[in-house]
Design an enzyme around this catalytic site. Structure first.
Site, PDB file in Angstrom:
ATOM      1  N   HIS A 146       0.805  -1.088  -0.019  1.00 32.46           N
ATOM      2  CA  HIS A 146       0.089  -0.090   0.061  1.00 32.46           C
ATOM      3  C   HIS A 146       0.819   1.179  -0.089  1.00 32.46           C
ATOM      4  O   HIS A 146       1.917   1.188   0.588  1.00 32.46           O
ATOM      5  CB  HIS A 146      -1.201   0.006   1.236  1.00 32.46           C
ATOM      6  CG  HIS A 146      -2.056   0.867   1.188  1.00 32.46           C
ATOM      7  ND1 HIS A 146      -1.857   2.321   1.302  1.00 32.46           N
ATOM      8  CD2 HIS A 146      -3.389   0.899   0.876  1.00 32.46           C
ATOM      9  CE1 HIS A 146      -2.984   2.872   0.990  1.00 32.46           C
ATOM     10  NE2 HIS A 146      -3.845   2.231   0.752  1.00 32.46           N
TER      11      HIS A 146
ATOM     12  N   GLU B  61      -4.237   1.974  -7.100  1.00 30.32           N
ATOM     13  CA  GLU B  61      -4.629   3.069  -6.408  1.00 30.32           C
ATOM     14  C   GLU B  61      -3.712   4.270  -6.771  1.00 30.32           C
ATOM     15  O   GLU B  61      -2.594   4.424  -6.038  1.00 30.32           O
ATOM     16  CB  GLU B  61      -4.411   2.710  -4.918  1.00 30.32           C
ATOM     17  CG  GLU B  61      -5.437   1.283  -4.404  1.00 30.32           C
ATOM     18  CD  GLU B  61      -5.492   1.447  -2.946  1.00 30.32           C
ATOM     19  OE1 GLU B  61      -6.590   1.469  -2.719  1.00 30.32           O
ATOM     20  OE2 GLU B  61      -4.755   2.008  -2.094  1.00 30.32           O
TER      21      GLU B  61
HETATM   22  P1  13P Z   1      -9.759   6.038   0.496  1.00 28.73           P
HETATM   23  O1  13P Z   1     -11.059   5.430  -0.173  1.00 28.73           O
HETATM   24  O2  13P Z   1     -10.204   6.704   1.677  1.00 28.73           O
HETATM   25  O3  13P Z   1      -9.218   7.336  -0.612  1.00 28.73           O
HETATM   26  O4  13P Z   1      -8.630   5.201   0.715  1.00 28.73           O
HETATM   27  C1  13P Z   1      -8.041   4.402  -0.518  1.00 28.73           C
HETATM   28  C2  13P Z   1      -7.212   3.499  -0.131  1.00 28.73           C
HETATM   29  O5  13P Z   1      -6.223   3.682   0.445  1.00 28.73           O
HETATM   30  C3  13P Z   1      -7.499   1.879   0.150  1.00 28.73           C
HETATM   31  O6  13P Z   1      -6.663   1.259   0.429  1.00 28.73           O
END
Ligand code: 13P
Length: 259
Positions: free
Chosen positions: A100, A170
């Site tokens: 992450h 992401e």
């Molecule tokens: P948000 O949905 O709060 O933007 O976070 C995304 C995230 O980092 C999920 O792993």
């Protein structure tokens, strides 16, 4: 199958609040599981590490799985504070989020992420590998950034283990309360084609096409449907909205209703 994963990060602050959210999600998530065809949707909650065991107990007889937000590069040893992937598996944990961007920002590099992935699949955990660029520029260098991250994080992973692999795209600029906005479904579609091509180059056509690609970054109950229908997402990795049982349940329903 659509996969809807809630990443609770360090929230909520108490176990009792977490149990309340999990209970409400369990009710709605179970309904979605029952309403859909068998294997059409999978819901996973990834609470803070100290809440994993109690939530596993609470969700035991439900179709909601519990995941971890991190696991270490090895199953055992004198590593104070680290989490053994084998111990997670033994508890009943099915999924683990690795790489992450918030962990990478704390110093975790591609080499460590690659080692963690190998250890996790060895423990029979399903890995949700996060990749994403810092910024989107007009020159398209974000493709280079994501491609490099993907290749380096997957270094050493044998093709035979790709059934344990899920990718979450992401984009860092779209994550969190300070994000300007979520990515657009077309941003996701474009990047998922690029990721897919990399996976096919790396693992071959059959294995490469079988790996789910999720979208994460400011997903909520209003934009989820677009990522599924226009973006072609295989599901979501949801942050903030997964702590709101109503919103998260609507995201689950959007996934359940999509083809
Ligand atoms: P948000 O949905 O709060 O933007 O976070 C995304 C995230 O980092 C999920 O792993």
């Amino acid at each position: 199958m659509k996969l809807v994963v809630g990443n609770w990060k360090m929230y909520p602050k108490t176990l009792s609040a977490g149990k309340k959210i999990a209970e409400a999600i369990k009710k709605n998530g179970t309904r979605a599981h029952l309403r859909g065809r068998r294997g059409q949707i999978k819901v996973v909650l990834c609470p803070p590490a100290c809440f994993v065991a109690p939530l596993l107990g609470q969700l035991k007889r439900s179709p909601i799985a519990v995941g971890a937000q991190n696991a270490f590069i090895t199953d055992e040893g004198a590593f104070t504070g680290e989490i053994s992937p084998a111990a997670l598996k033994d508890l009943g944990v099915a999924y683990v989020i690795l790489g992450h961007s918030e962990r990478r920002a704390l110093g975790e590099d591609d080499t460590v992420v690659a080692q963690k992935i190998i250890a996790a699949v060895k423990a029979n955990l399903k890995v949700i590998l996060c990749v994403g660029e810092h910024v989107r520029d007009d020159a398209g260098t974000y493709f280079t950034e994501v491609g490099k991250e993907l290749r380096a994080s997957l270094a050493g992973l044998p093709k035979s283990e790709t059934k344990h692999l899920i990718i979450a795209y992401e984009p860092i600029w779209a994550i969190g309360a300070k994000a300007l906005r979520a990515a657009l479904p077309k941003d996701f579609r474009e990047m998922s084609i690029f990721i897919r091509r990399n996976l096919v180059d790396r693992f071959g056509k059959k294995a490469g096409f079988a790996i789910p690609i999720l979208y994460g970054g400011s997903v909520d109950d209003r934009n989820a449907e677009g990522f599924l229908s226009l973006g072609g997402a295989d599901g979501f990795l949801v942050g903030r909205a997964s702590l709101d049982a109503e919103k998260f349940s609507r995201i689950i329903m959007a996934a359940q209703n999509s083809r």
